[in-house]
Motif scaffolding. Structure first.
Motif, PDB file in Angstrom:
ATOM      1  N   ASN A  17      64.000 -24.363  26.317  1.00 32.01           N
ATOM      2  CA  ASN A  17      63.872 -24.686  24.904  1.00 32.01           C
ATOM      3  C   ASN A  17      64.979 -25.651  24.468  1.00 32.01           C
ATOM      4  O   ASN A  17      64.726 -26.604  23.726  1.00 32.01           O
ATOM      5  CB  ASN A  17      63.914 -23.399  24.085  1.00 32.01           C
ATOM      6  N   LYS A  18      66.193 -25.419  24.927  1.00 33.71           N
ATOM      7  CA  LYS A  18      67.319 -26.293  24.585  1.00 33.71           C
ATOM      8  C   LYS A  18      67.066 -27.713  25.102  1.00 33.71           C
ATOM      9  O   LYS A  18      67.269 -28.693  24.385  1.00 33.71           O
ATOM     10  CB  LYS A  18      68.610 -25.734  25.182  1.00 33.71           C
ATOM     11  N   ILE A  19      66.592 -27.817  26.332  1.00 35.10           N
ATOM     12  CA  ILE A  19      66.305 -29.127  26.912  1.00 35.10           C
ATOM     13  C   ILE A  19      65.153 -29.800  26.163  1.00 35.10           C
ATOM     14  O   ILE A  19      65.197 -30.991  25.892  1.00 35.10           O
ATOM     15  CB  ILE A  19      66.011 -29.009  28.423  1.00 35.10           C
ATOM     16  N   GLU A  20      64.139 -29.027  25.801  1.00 30.77           N
ATOM     17  CA  GLU A  20      63.003 -29.582  25.054  1.00 30.77           C
ATOM     18  C   GLU A  20      63.474 -30.140  23.715  1.00 30.77           C
ATOM     19  O   GLU A  20      63.053 -31.221  23.294  1.00 30.77           O
ATOM     20  CB  GLU A  20      61.923 -28.517  24.842  1.00 30.77           C
ATOM     21  N   LEU A  21      64.378 -29.439  23.036  1.00 28.33           N
ATOM     22  CA  LEU A  21      64.910 -29.949  21.769  1.00 28.33           C
ATOM     23  C   LEU A  21      65.704 -31.237  21.986  1.00 28.33           C
ATOM     24  O   LEU A  21      65.638 -32.146  21.162  1.00 28.33           O
ATOM     25  CB  LEU A  21      65.782 -28.889  21.085  1.00 28.33           C
ATOM     26  N   LEU A  22      66.436 -31.328  23.086  1.00 27.34           N
ATOM     27  CA  LEU A  22      67.147 -32.571  23.410  1.00 27.34           C
ATOM     28  C   LEU A  22      66.159 -33.724  23.609  1.00 27.34           C
ATOM     29  O   LEU A  22      66.382 -34.837  23.123  1.00 27.34           O
ATOM     30  CB  LEU A  22      68.003 -32.390  24.675  1.00 27.34           C
ATOM     31  N   ILE A  23      65.081 -33.439  24.318  1.00 28.52           N
ATOM     32  CA  ILE A  23      64.070 -34.472  24.589  1.00 28.52           C
ATOM     33  C   ILE A  23      63.414 -34.948  23.298  1.00 28.52           C
ATOM     34  O   ILE A  23      63.340 -36.150  23.035  1.00 28.52           O
ATOM     35  CB  ILE A  23      62.992 -33.956  25.572  1.00 28.52           C
ATOM     36  N   ILE A  24      62.945 -34.025  22.475  1.00 23.45           N
ATOM     37  CA  ILE A  24      62.233 -34.448  21.264  1.00 23.45           C
ATOM     38  C   ILE A  24      63.179 -35.094  20.262  1.00 23.45           C
ATOM     39  O   ILE A  24      62.800 -36.031  19.573  1.00 23.45           O
ATOM     40  CB  ILE A  24      61.413 -33.305  20.614  1.00 23.45           C
ATOM     41  N   THR A  25      64.403 -34.616  20.201  1.00 14.74           N
ATOM     42  CA  THR A  25      65.374 -35.235  19.293  1.00 14.74           C
ATOM     43  C   THR A  25      65.645 -36.671  19.729  1.00 14.74           C
ATOM     44  O   THR A  25      65.631 -37.590  18.908  1.00 14.74           O
ATOM     45  CB  THR A  25      66.676 -34.416  19.247  1.00 14.74           C
ATOM     46  N   ALA A  26      65.880 -36.876  21.017  1.00 17.09           N
ATOM     47  CA  ALA A  26      66.117 -38.236  21.528  1.00 17.09           C
ATOM     48  C   ALA A  26      64.887 -39.113  21.304  1.00 17.09           C
ATOM     49  O   ALA A  26      65.009 -40.264  20.864  1.00 17.09           O
ATOM     50  CB  ALA A  26      66.481 -38.184  23.005  1.00 17.09           C
ATOM     51  N   HIS A  27      63.716 -38.577  21.580  1.00 15.86           N
ATOM     52  CA  HIS A  27      62.477 -39.357  21.460  1.00 15.86           C
ATOM     53  C   HIS A  27      62.218 -39.814  20.030  1.00 15.86           C
ATOM     54  O   HIS A  27      61.823 -40.959  19.783  1.00 15.86           O
ATOM     55  CB  HIS A  27      61.296 -38.537  21.966  1.00 15.86           C
ATOM     56  N   PHE A  28      62.437 -38.948  19.065  1.00 16.43           N
ATOM     57  CA  PHE A  28      62.070 -39.267  17.692  1.00 16.43           C
ATOM     58  C   PHE A  28      63.207 -39.844  16.849  1.00 16.43           C
ATOM     59  O   PHE A  28      62.956 -40.435  15.820  1.00 16.43           O
ATOM     60  CB  PHE A  28      61.498 -38.033  16.990  1.00 16.43           C
ATOM     61  N   ARG A  29      64.428 -39.673  17.260  1.00 17.46           N
ATOM     62  CA  ARG A  29      65.541 -40.137  16.437  1.00 17.46           C
ATOM     63  C   ARG A  29      66.090 -41.495  16.849  1.00 17.46           C
ATOM     64  O   ARG A  29      66.889 -42.067  16.132  1.00 17.46           O
ATOM     65  CB  ARG A  29      66.656 -39.098  16.451  1.00 17.46           C
TER      66      ARG A  29
END
Length: 189
Positions: A17-29
């Motif tokens: 979950n932590k890694i997924e949040l890193l991925i989506i944050t990087a992707h969208f921000r």
């Protein structure tokens, strides 16, 4: 069945979950995060880790929407089966959004509001039964759905703050109760 690589079991794992949040944050921000190398760089992870989470970077938004909708339907299904008060169903829906607010903020910022329409579409039969109407009500429900979406967009502008959840809840209940009289001319009988 989910087509994406996100599953309840994986998302329950804190590290995943932590890694997924890193991925989506990087992707969208980050504007330049439309290639795997850049997402990996911003997230501080390897490219292979991204591919363990998603088939490609183009599928990230769709994967998130599918995952959220899967979780939402499994949580809300028990309330729909019991045919509980529509207010309880809406409140549970808002609590679901609030508990996943970071992902909803990111999706809304990216202009991806389809998940809310899918959630409201899942409630269509319950809402229409509550209204006590029959016939072809698709036009009327689409207008109602867009009005509810507008209320949720207001909430998104306030970062899905719990401070506004009561106002959003009351507005949705008001829209639901007044819709039959306002939208009745759009129902083909």
């Amino acid at each position: 069945m989910l087509n994406c690589r996100l599953t309840k079991k994986k998302m329950a794992d804190k590290r995943f979950n932590k890694i997924e949040l890193l991925i989506i944050t990087a992707h969208f921000r980050h504007e330049d995060c439309r290639i795997v190398k850049k997402i990996a760089e911003y997230a501080g992870i390897s490219r292979s880790t991204i591919y363990r989470h998603h088939q490609s970077i183009e599928t990230i938004p769709q994967d998130l929407e599918e995952y959220l909708f899967e979780v939402y339907t499994s949580q809300i299904e028990k309330y729909l089966k019991k045919a509980q008060n529509l207010g309880v169903i809406f409140l549970r829906s808002l609590v679901f959004i609030s508990s996943n607010k970071l992902v909803f903020q990111i999706l809304f910022k990216d202009g991806r509001k389809e998940i809310i329409k899918k959630m409201l579409g899942h409630l269509k039969l319950v809402v229409v039964a509550h209204w006590g109407i029959s016939g072809k009500y698709d036009k009327a429900y689409n207008i109602y759905q867009n009005e509810v979406l507008g209320t949720i967009e207001f909430w998104s502008e306030h970062s899905f703050s719990t401070k506004f959840i009561e106002k959003v809840y009351k507005d949705i209940l008001y829209l639901t109760e007044t819709a039959p009289e306002h939208l009745a001319p759009l129902v083909d009988r």
